[in-house]
Write a protein that holds these residues in place. Sequence first.
Motif, short mmCIF file in Angstrom:
data_model
loop_
_atom_site.label_atom_id
_atom_site.label_comp_id
_atom_site.label_asym_id
_atom_site.label_seq_id
_atom_site.Cartn_x
_atom_site.Cartn_y
_atom_site.Cartn_z
N ARG A 79 -3.01 6.71 -15.08
CA ARG A 79 -3.87 6.56 -13.90
C ARG A 79 -3.45 5.39 -13.02
NH1 ARG A 79 -8.85 4.90 -15.37
NH2 ARG A 79 -8.19 4.29 -17.45
N CYS A 80 -4.07 5.37 -11.83
CA CYS A 80 -3.91 4.28 -10.88
C CYS A 80 -5.25 4.09 -10.18
CB CYS A 80 -2.82 4.62 -9.86
SG CYS A 80 -2.56 3.35 -8.60
N GLU A 81 -5.69 2.83 -10.07
CA GLU A 81 -6.98 2.54 -9.45
C GLU A 81 -6.83 1.39 -8.46
OE1 GLU A 81 -9.80 1.77 -12.51
OE2 GLU A 81 -9.72 3.81 -13.33
N ILE A 82 -7.40 1.59 -7.26
CA ILE A 82 -7.37 0.58 -6.21
C ILE A 82 -8.81 0.18 -5.91
CG2 ILE A 82 -6.57 -0.02 -3.90
CD1 ILE A 82 -4.30 0.79 -5.73
N GLY A 83 -9.11 -1.12 -5.95
CA GLY A 83 -10.48 -1.61 -5.81
C GLY A 83 -10.99 -1.58 -4.38
N ALA A 84 -12.31 -1.70 -4.27
CA ALA A 84 -13.00 -1.57 -2.98
C ALA A 84 -12.50 -2.61 -1.98
CB ALA A 84 -14.50 -1.73 -3.19
N GLY A 85 -12.35 -2.16 -0.74
CA GLY A 85 -12.01 -3.06 0.35
C GLY A 85 -10.58 -3.52 0.39
N THR A 86 -9.75 -3.01 -0.47
CA THR A 86 -8.34 -3.44 -0.49
C THR A 86 -7.59 -2.83 0.68
OG1 THR A 86 -8.18 -3.97 -2.84
CG2 THR A 86 -6.18 -3.15 -1.78
N LEU A 87 -6.66 -3.63 1.22
CA LEU A 87 -5.85 -3.24 2.36
C LEU A 87 -4.42 -3.02 1.89
CD1 LEU A 87 -5.89 -2.95 5.50
CD2 LEU A 87 -5.24 -5.36 5.60
N VAL A 88 -3.90 -1.81 2.11
CA VAL A 88 -2.54 -1.44 1.69
C VAL A 88 -1.72 -1.18 2.94
CG1 VAL A 88 -1.16 0.17 0.33
CG2 VAL A 88 -3.48 -0.42 -0.43
N ARG A 89 -0.77 -2.06 3.23
CA ARG A 89 -0.05 -1.98 4.50
C ARG A 89 1.17 -1.06 4.41
NH1 ARG A 89 -2.03 -4.79 9.04
NH2 ARG A 89 -0.31 -3.55 9.86
N GLU A 90 1.94 -1.04 5.50
CA GLU A 90 3.00 -0.06 5.66
C GLU A 90 4.06 -0.15 4.56
OE1 GLU A 90 1.44 -1.22 9.75
OE2 GLU A 90 1.96 -2.23 7.88
N GLY A 91 4.42 1.03 4.03
CA GLY A 91 5.52 1.11 3.09
C GLY A 91 5.26 0.56 1.71
N ASN A 110 -10.72 -6.08 -2.64
CA ASN A 110 -10.45 -7.03 -1.55
C ASN A 110 -9.08 -7.70 -1.66
OD1 ASN A 110 -13.08 -6.63 -0.32
ND2 ASN A 110 -13.90 -7.81 -2.02
N CYS A 111 -8.12 -6.97 -2.16
CA CYS A 111 -6.74 -7.45 -2.17
C CYS A 111 -6.07 -7.09 -0.84
CB CYS A 111 -5.95 -6.83 -3.32
SG CYS A 111 -6.54 -7.29 -4.96
N MET A 112 -4.95 -7.72 -0.55
CA MET A 112 -4.12 -7.32 0.57
C MET A 112 -2.68 -7.21 0.09
SD MET A 112 -3.70 -8.61 4.50
CE MET A 112 -3.39 -10.34 4.14
N LEU A 113 -2.15 -6.00 0.17
CA LEU A 113 -0.76 -5.75 -0.18
C LEU A 113 0.00 -5.56 1.13
CD1 LEU A 113 -1.31 -3.15 -3.07
CD2 LEU A 113 -1.54 -5.65 -3.13
N MET A 114 0.77 -6.57 1.52
CA MET A 114 1.45 -6.52 2.81
C MET A 114 2.65 -5.58 2.77
SD MET A 114 1.28 -10.44 4.17
CE MET A 114 -0.17 -11.45 3.92
N ALA A 115 3.24 -5.37 3.93
CA ALA A 115 4.24 -4.33 4.12
C ALA A 115 5.37 -4.40 3.09
CB ALA A 115 4.82 -4.41 5.53
N ALA A 116 5.71 -3.24 2.56
CA ALA A 116 6.86 -3.03 1.67
C ALA A 116 6.75 -3.76 0.34
CB ALA A 116 8.17 -3.41 2.36
N SER A 117 5.56 -4.22 -0.03
CA SER A 117 5.41 -4.79 -1.36
C SER A 117 5.33 -3.68 -2.40
CB SER A 117 4.18 -5.69 -1.44
OG SER A 117 3.01 -5.00 -1.04
N HIS A 118 5.70 -4.03 -3.65
CA HIS A 118 5.79 -3.03 -4.71
C HIS A 118 5.02 -3.49 -5.94
CE1 HIS A 118 7.30 -0.10 -7.54
NE2 HIS A 118 7.83 -1.04 -8.30
N VAL A 119 4.12 -2.63 -6.41
CA VAL A 119 3.35 -2.87 -7.63
C VAL A 119 3.78 -1.82 -8.65
CG1 VAL A 119 1.06 -3.02 -8.67
CG2 VAL A 119 1.42 -3.79 -6.31
N ALA A 120 4.48 -2.25 -9.68
CA ALA A 120 5.05 -1.31 -10.65
C ALA A 120 4.00 -0.84 -11.64
CB ALA A 120 6.21 -1.97 -11.39
N HIS A 121 4.43 0.06 -12.52
CA HIS A 121 3.55 0.67 -13.51
C HIS A 121 2.89 -0.36 -14.41
CE1 HIS A 121 6.44 0.06 -16.84
NE2 HIS A 121 7.37 0.30 -15.93
#
Length: 280
Positions: A79-91, A110-121
């Motif tokens: 699975r994959c879960e993204i918490g409330a209010g989180t911002l996932v930017r381009e790429g 309420n995280c912010m993942l800026m452009a082209a960042s990578h979160v692995a398994h």
Amino acid sequence: MAQIHPTAAVAPGAVIGQGCVIGPGCVVGPDVVLDDDVELIAHAVIDGHTRLAHGVRVFPFASIGMAPQDLKYRNEPTRCEIGAGTLVREGVTVHRASVGGAGVTTVGANCMLMAASHVAHDCVLGDGVILANNVMLGGHVEVGPGAFIGGGAAVHQTVRVGRLAMVSGMAGVTNDIPPFGYVFGLPARLVGFNRIGLLRRGATRDQLRTLRAVHTVLFKDAGEFAGKLPEVEARFGTEPLVQELLAFVRDPSRRRQLVRPGRMAAPELGGTDEEPGEGS
């Protein structure tokens, strides 16, 4: 009702909450759950057993919940879960979990993942984490709440980054960073603690001075590191921030060594308790 652009592809079985907006060219897989008010702006791909909590916003060309980059993976229903209010930017890419872990990749609220960042398994990110552009997290990385990782930084698999830690841009992190730690360089070295981040979250000047004293004892004074821990506990053990730091250091489940201390590499990262430098 949800707004779904006619060019979006939403598979049968996907659960779409009220107020969701799915823009042009988006692809939503059959096992995806979008809670209320999720927005996929355009050309985003959400796949696998993935849940996006209330108010998540996903920008163009982001990919969430695709299979992990792990040769051991055989399409198990992780699975994959993204918490409330989180911002996932381009790429941005966030992969679902592989085998051999807890079975879920988690990004907090309420995280912010800026452009082209990578979160692995199998990564676990706490609430309020910020990844700047092009950050790379290897598999099974844990990032504590409120941590900031600067642009282009690379974090090795199974590393733990403590709460409110700060990683400078372009750093190469191969060892665990304690809570409130500030690391710089390639390889990353512990050069201080995140004073600004602590102040913004209500830490007092007395607490900052205590942490400075603890940092001096543990990482600057001569002597064996393990032998310094009882001294720190005896002198400063009533302070909750110090208790948190000691608990992280002593945690037997950590798989990597603690990051080594080093010198400050840029004057703007320094400062004093009275004139703190820029930070998270």
